[in-house]
Design a protein around this motif. Structure first.
Motif, mmCIF file in Angstrom:
data_model
loop_
_atom_site.group_PDB
_atom_site.id
_atom_site.type_symbol
_atom_site.label_atom_id
_atom_site.label_comp_id
_atom_site.label_asym_id
_atom_site.label_seq_id
_atom_site.Cartn_x
_atom_site.Cartn_y
_atom_site.Cartn_z
ATOM 1 N N ALA A 56 -34.353 -23.239 -46.440
ATOM 2 C CA ALA A 56 -35.656 -23.895 -46.315
ATOM 3 C C ALA A 56 -36.712 -22.926 -45.799
ATOM 4 N N LEU A 57 -36.364 -22.126 -44.809
ATOM 5 C CA LEU A 57 -37.333 -21.189 -44.249
ATOM 6 C C LEU A 57 -37.685 -20.079 -45.235
ATOM 7 N N LYS A 58 -36.711 -19.647 -46.011
ATOM 8 C CA LYS A 58 -37.015 -18.651 -47.050
ATOM 9 C C LYS A 58 -37.950 -19.243 -48.096
ATOM 10 N N GLY A 59 -37.876 -20.564 -48.267
ATOM 11 C CA GLY A 59 -38.749 -21.231 -49.233
ATOM 12 C C GLY A 59 -40.218 -21.155 -48.879
ATOM 13 N N ILE A 60 -40.530 -20.968 -47.598
ATOM 14 C CA ILE A 60 -41.937 -20.833 -47.201
ATOM 15 C C ILE A 60 -42.272 -19.385 -46.803
ATOM 16 N N LYS A 61 -41.363 -18.477 -47.113
ATOM 17 C CA LYS A 61 -41.572 -17.042 -46.899
ATOM 18 C C LYS A 61 -41.970 -16.745 -45.455
ATOM 19 N N ILE A 62 -41.181 -17.245 -44.509
ATOM 20 C CA ILE A 62 -41.465 -16.971 -43.104
ATOM 21 C C ILE A 62 -41.546 -15.461 -42.891
ATOM 22 N N PRO A 63 -42.684 -14.948 -42.408
ATOM 23 C CA PRO A 63 -42.879 -13.494 -42.351
ATOM 24 C C PRO A 63 -42.393 -12.837 -41.068
ATOM 25 N N VAL A 64 -42.413 -13.598 -39.949
ATOM 26 C CA VAL A 64 -42.054 -13.019 -38.663
ATOM 27 C C VAL A 64 -41.565 -14.140 -37.760
ATOM 28 N N LEU A 65 -40.599 -13.803 -36.879
ATOM 29 C CA LEU A 65 -40.043 -14.799 -35.967
ATOM 30 C C LEU A 65 -40.052 -14.239 -34.548
ATOM 31 N N ARG A 66 -40.627 -15.024 -33.631
ATOM 32 C CA ARG A 66 -40.708 -14.658 -32.219
ATOM 33 C C ARG A 66 -39.556 -15.316 -31.451
ATOM 34 N N TRP A 67 -38.925 -14.537 -30.558
ATOM 35 C CA TRP A 67 -37.738 -14.974 -29.803
ATOM 36 C C TRP A 67 -37.568 -14.054 -28.592
ATOM 37 N N PRO A 68 -36.975 -14.474 -27.458
ATOM 38 C CA PRO A 68 -36.273 -15.733 -27.162
ATOM 39 C C PRO A 68 -37.149 -16.771 -26.452
ATOM 40 N N GLY A 69 -38.398 -16.485 -26.238
ATOM 41 C CA GLY A 69 -39.345 -17.402 -25.596
ATOM 42 C C GLY A 69 -40.698 -16.748 -25.647
ATOM 43 N N GLY A 70 -41.680 -17.482 -25.099
ATOM 44 C CA GLY A 70 -41.619 -18.651 -24.253
ATOM 45 C C GLY A 70 -41.171 -18.364 -22.825
ATOM 46 N N CYS A 71 -41.289 -19.435 -22.040
ATOM 47 C CA CYS A 71 -40.914 -19.358 -20.624
ATOM 48 C C CYS A 71 -39.485 -18.854 -20.437
ATOM 49 N N PHE A 72 -38.620 -19.184 -21.388
ATOM 50 C CA PHE A 72 -37.228 -18.732 -21.296
ATOM 51 C C PHE A 72 -37.132 -17.207 -21.255
ATOM 52 N N ALA A 73 -38.061 -16.515 -21.904
ATOM 53 C CA ALA A 73 -37.983 -15.054 -22.023
ATOM 54 C C ALA A 73 -37.997 -14.363 -20.672
ATOM 55 N N ASP A 74 -38.763 -14.905 -19.722
ATOM 56 C CA ASP A 74 -38.902 -14.228 -18.435
ATOM 57 C C ASP A 74 -37.801 -14.586 -17.442
ATOM 58 N N GLU A 75 -36.788 -15.305 -17.925
ATOM 59 C CA GLU A 75 -35.552 -15.466 -17.151
ATOM 60 C C GLU A 75 -34.343 -15.019 -17.961
ATOM 61 N N TYR A 76 -34.604 -14.410 -19.124
ATOM 62 C CA TYR A 76 -33.519 -14.012 -20.024
ATOM 63 C C TYR A 76 -33.140 -12.558 -19.781
ATOM 64 N N HIS A 77 -31.867 -12.338 -19.493
ATOM 65 C CA HIS A 77 -31.340 -10.986 -19.302
ATOM 66 C C HIS A 77 -30.434 -10.679 -20.492
ATOM 67 N N TRP A 78 -30.912 -9.788 -21.325
ATOM 68 C CA TRP A 78 -30.352 -9.606 -22.655
ATOM 69 C C TRP A 78 -28.879 -9.203 -22.651
ATOM 70 N N LYS A 79 -28.427 -8.511 -21.627
ATOM 71 C CA LYS A 79 -27.024 -8.083 -21.597
ATOM 72 C C LYS A 79 -26.071 -9.273 -21.449
ATOM 73 N N ASP A 80 -26.593 -10.424 -20.998
ATOM 74 C CA ASP A 80 -25.756 -11.625 -20.929
ATOM 75 C C ASP A 80 -25.437 -12.167 -22.319
ATOM 76 N N GLY A 81 -26.184 -11.724 -23.338
ATOM 77 C CA GLY A 81 -26.041 -12.278 -24.687
ATOM 78 C C GLY A 81 -25.473 -11.299 -25.685
ATOM 79 N N ILE A 82 -24.675 -10.347 -25.245
ATOM 80 C CA ILE A 82 -24.012 -9.410 -26.166
ATOM 81 C C ILE A 82 -22.525 -9.377 -25.831
ATOM 82 N N GLY A 83 -21.750 -8.779 -26.722
ATOM 83 C CA GLY A 83 -20.307 -8.657 -26.507
ATOM 84 C C GLY A 83 -19.558 -9.896 -26.949
ATOM 85 N N ALA A 84 -18.279 -9.940 -26.607
ATOM 86 C CA ALA A 84 -17.429 -11.067 -27.001
ATOM 87 C C ALA A 84 -18.001 -12.375 -26.449
ATOM 88 N N LYS A 85 -18.088 -13.380 -27.286
ATOM 89 C CA LYS A 85 -18.766 -14.609 -26.874
ATOM 90 C C LYS A 85 -18.041 -15.333 -25.755
#
Length: 500
Positions: A56-85
């Motif tokens: 569906a998103l490819k159907g509207i040619k989404i050009p760019v995506l912002r992540w992980p926030g938002g307010c969440f970004a300033d409490e997000y520590h990226w090393k917590d989200g890598i490696g074995a799940k």
């Protein structure tokens, strides 16, 4: 009869595809259940990412995506989200619902999503609770190809080749949830943090986005730019590539936002009136930016915009789940027209948010998925991506239920593709009245005109029981005669016309 005048010989600027960007935060069911279901889900997926959503998103040619926030970004520590799940740290999402965030969707999964969508990656870094070294190492982990601790860690986690970061935001809403900073303090911190966002490949530049204002806080824009430019490098381009702006359309106020599907005509016009305030914001912030950046090398980045209502009854208040009606479609249509007309300064915009949160383009419920009226507007408007804005004017009249919340009855933007074909997007803001429109070109001889329309009554919306109540239809009631085009635009509608 309303006249729409188009001077196809006068080009006013290039419409970046990124004006049609999107935003996905770790908030409610945007990521989990909306985008990501995990590799073992019964819902069809590729590496855990929903196939139906990607299509569906490819159907509207989404050009760019912002992540992980938002307010969440300033409490997000990226090393917590890598490696074995199974070994990733779990955290409490303190901003959005107090739920457990298991970090199963992290850097690798986000960049996998961008690859599946064939879109650019816009990552927002943690200035509020993070460090310079943490942000710098994230960039190194993602983009460095040689031998280094972070590149080696990426390879150990299964991704040999580096990815590309197109845009990097240095903090988010640092005037509020990102640290409650003063503009001068933030600006000094921005200068320090951005220094360590390295371009490890000379041919792959990371565009750096500075945290801009909350709505009409023009003082923030002034003081951030003044402090940032003080003793700045001679070549400011690259030191700061964009300055953000956040603005949400609320029918009432933050304490009583109003319902998403139950409203009257008075609230209809009040909402549209508030959405049109986007143009005032762009004009006034642009005046401040022009003092420091008259050549418009720094883009205005409207990376959070859209409607914000009370959540749907029975849902978690911290998940910000709301329905999406024709009112949202009109807000999207008129806002995108505004962005088009200011493409000389506005270089990116990201609607909040992509799935299941605020003015979403997609809603999901288990294995089910629906496209919202806002999705269909993005579908109609994708024709403007990478086109040239051309001069246009419509002699609209003002309408509304009271003098305070008047809006133009019609609003448009026009662009030209490389092959010379012309795109017109036009909105009828009236809840119940159709209008005759005559389009007049300067010189162009019209060979053919094809039109599509999105229309329904103002509270109409799609549900999981009726997924097609609001949808795009071909519009054939259109007459062409040389340089002129005539049609009647239905009430409460968004329309696209392609002219050859």
């Amino acid at each position: 009869m309303a006249n729409l005048y188009i001077n196809e010989n006068k080009k006013l600027g290039h419409i970046n595809p990124e004006l049609y960007g999107h935003f996905a935060e770790h908030l409610g069911r945007c990521i989990y259940g909306g985008i990501y279901v995990g590799e073992n889900s019964s819902i069809p997926n590729t590496n855990g990412i929903r196939k139906d959503v990607v299509a569906a998103l490819k159907g509207i040619k989404i050009p760019v995506l912002r992540w992980p926030g938002g307010c969440f970004a300033d409490e997000y520590h990226w090393k917590d989200g890598i490696g074995a799940k199974e070994s990733r740290k779990k955290m409490i999402n303190t901003h959005w619902g107090g739920v457990v965030e298991d970090n199963s969707f992290g850097t690798h999964e986000f960049l996998e999503l961008c690859e599946q969508l064939a879109c650019k990656a816009y990552i927002n870094g943690n200035m509020g609770s993070g460090t310079v070294s943490e942000m710098s190492e994230w960039v190194e982990y993602i983009t460095f190809e040689g031998v280094s601790p972070m590149a080696d860690l990426r390879k150990a986690n299964g991704h040999e080749k580096p990815w590309k970061i197109d845009y990097f935001g240095v903090g988010n809403e640092n005037w509020g949830c990102g640290g409650n900073m003063r503009p001068q303090y933030y600006a000094d911190e921005y200068r320090r943090y951005q220094t360590y966002i390295r371009n490890y490949k000379s041919n792959e530049k990371i565009s750096k986005i500075c945290c801009g204002a909350n709505a009409d806080d023009y003082d923030w824009t002034e003081k951030v730019l003044k402090t940032t430019f003080d003793h700045a490098p001679a070549n400011i381009h690259g030191f700061m590539d964009g300055l953000s702006l956040h603005y949400y359309t609320l029918p009432n106020n933050w304490e009583n936002k109003g319902q998403a599907t139950k409203f009257n005509k008075d609230v209809w016009y009040k909402t549209l009136h508030k959405a049109l305030f986007m143009e005032t914001l762009i004009n006034r912030h642009s005046l401040v930016m022009d003092q420091y950046d008259p050549d418009k090398l720094i883009g205005m980045i409207v990376d959070e915009w859209g409607c914000w209502y009370d959540v749907e009854p029975g849902t978690n208040p911290g998940f910000l789940y709301q329905q999406n009606t024709m009112r949202d479609a009109l807000v999207a249509g008129l806002t995108l027209n505004i962005f088009n007309k200011h493409c000389d300064r506005v270089k990116m915009a990201n609607i909040a948010q992509m799935i299941n949160v605020l003015q979403a383009v997609i809603l999901t419920e288990g294995e089910k998925m629906i496209l919202t009226p806002t999705y269909h507007v993005f579908d109609l408007y994708q024709c403007h991506q990478n086109a040239e804005l051309v001069d246009s004017y419509i002699d609209a009249t003002f309408i509304g239920m009271d003098n305070e919340n008047q809006v133009p009855n019609l609003q448009e933007s026009v662009s030209m593709n490389k092959d010379g074909s012309i795109n017109i997007t036009i909105n009828n803001l009236s809840a119940d009245e159709a209008y005759e429109v005559q389009t007049i070109f300067t010189q162009k001889q019209i060979k053919s005109a094809t039109a599509w329309i999105l229309t329904n009554e103002m509270t109409a919306h799609n549900t999981f029981q009726n997924t097609e109540k609001v949808h795009i239809e071909k519009f054939d009631e259109i007459e062409t005669n040389g340089k002129e085009l005539k049609f009647k635009i239905l009430p409460c509608s968004v329309m696209k016309i392609m002219i050859i």
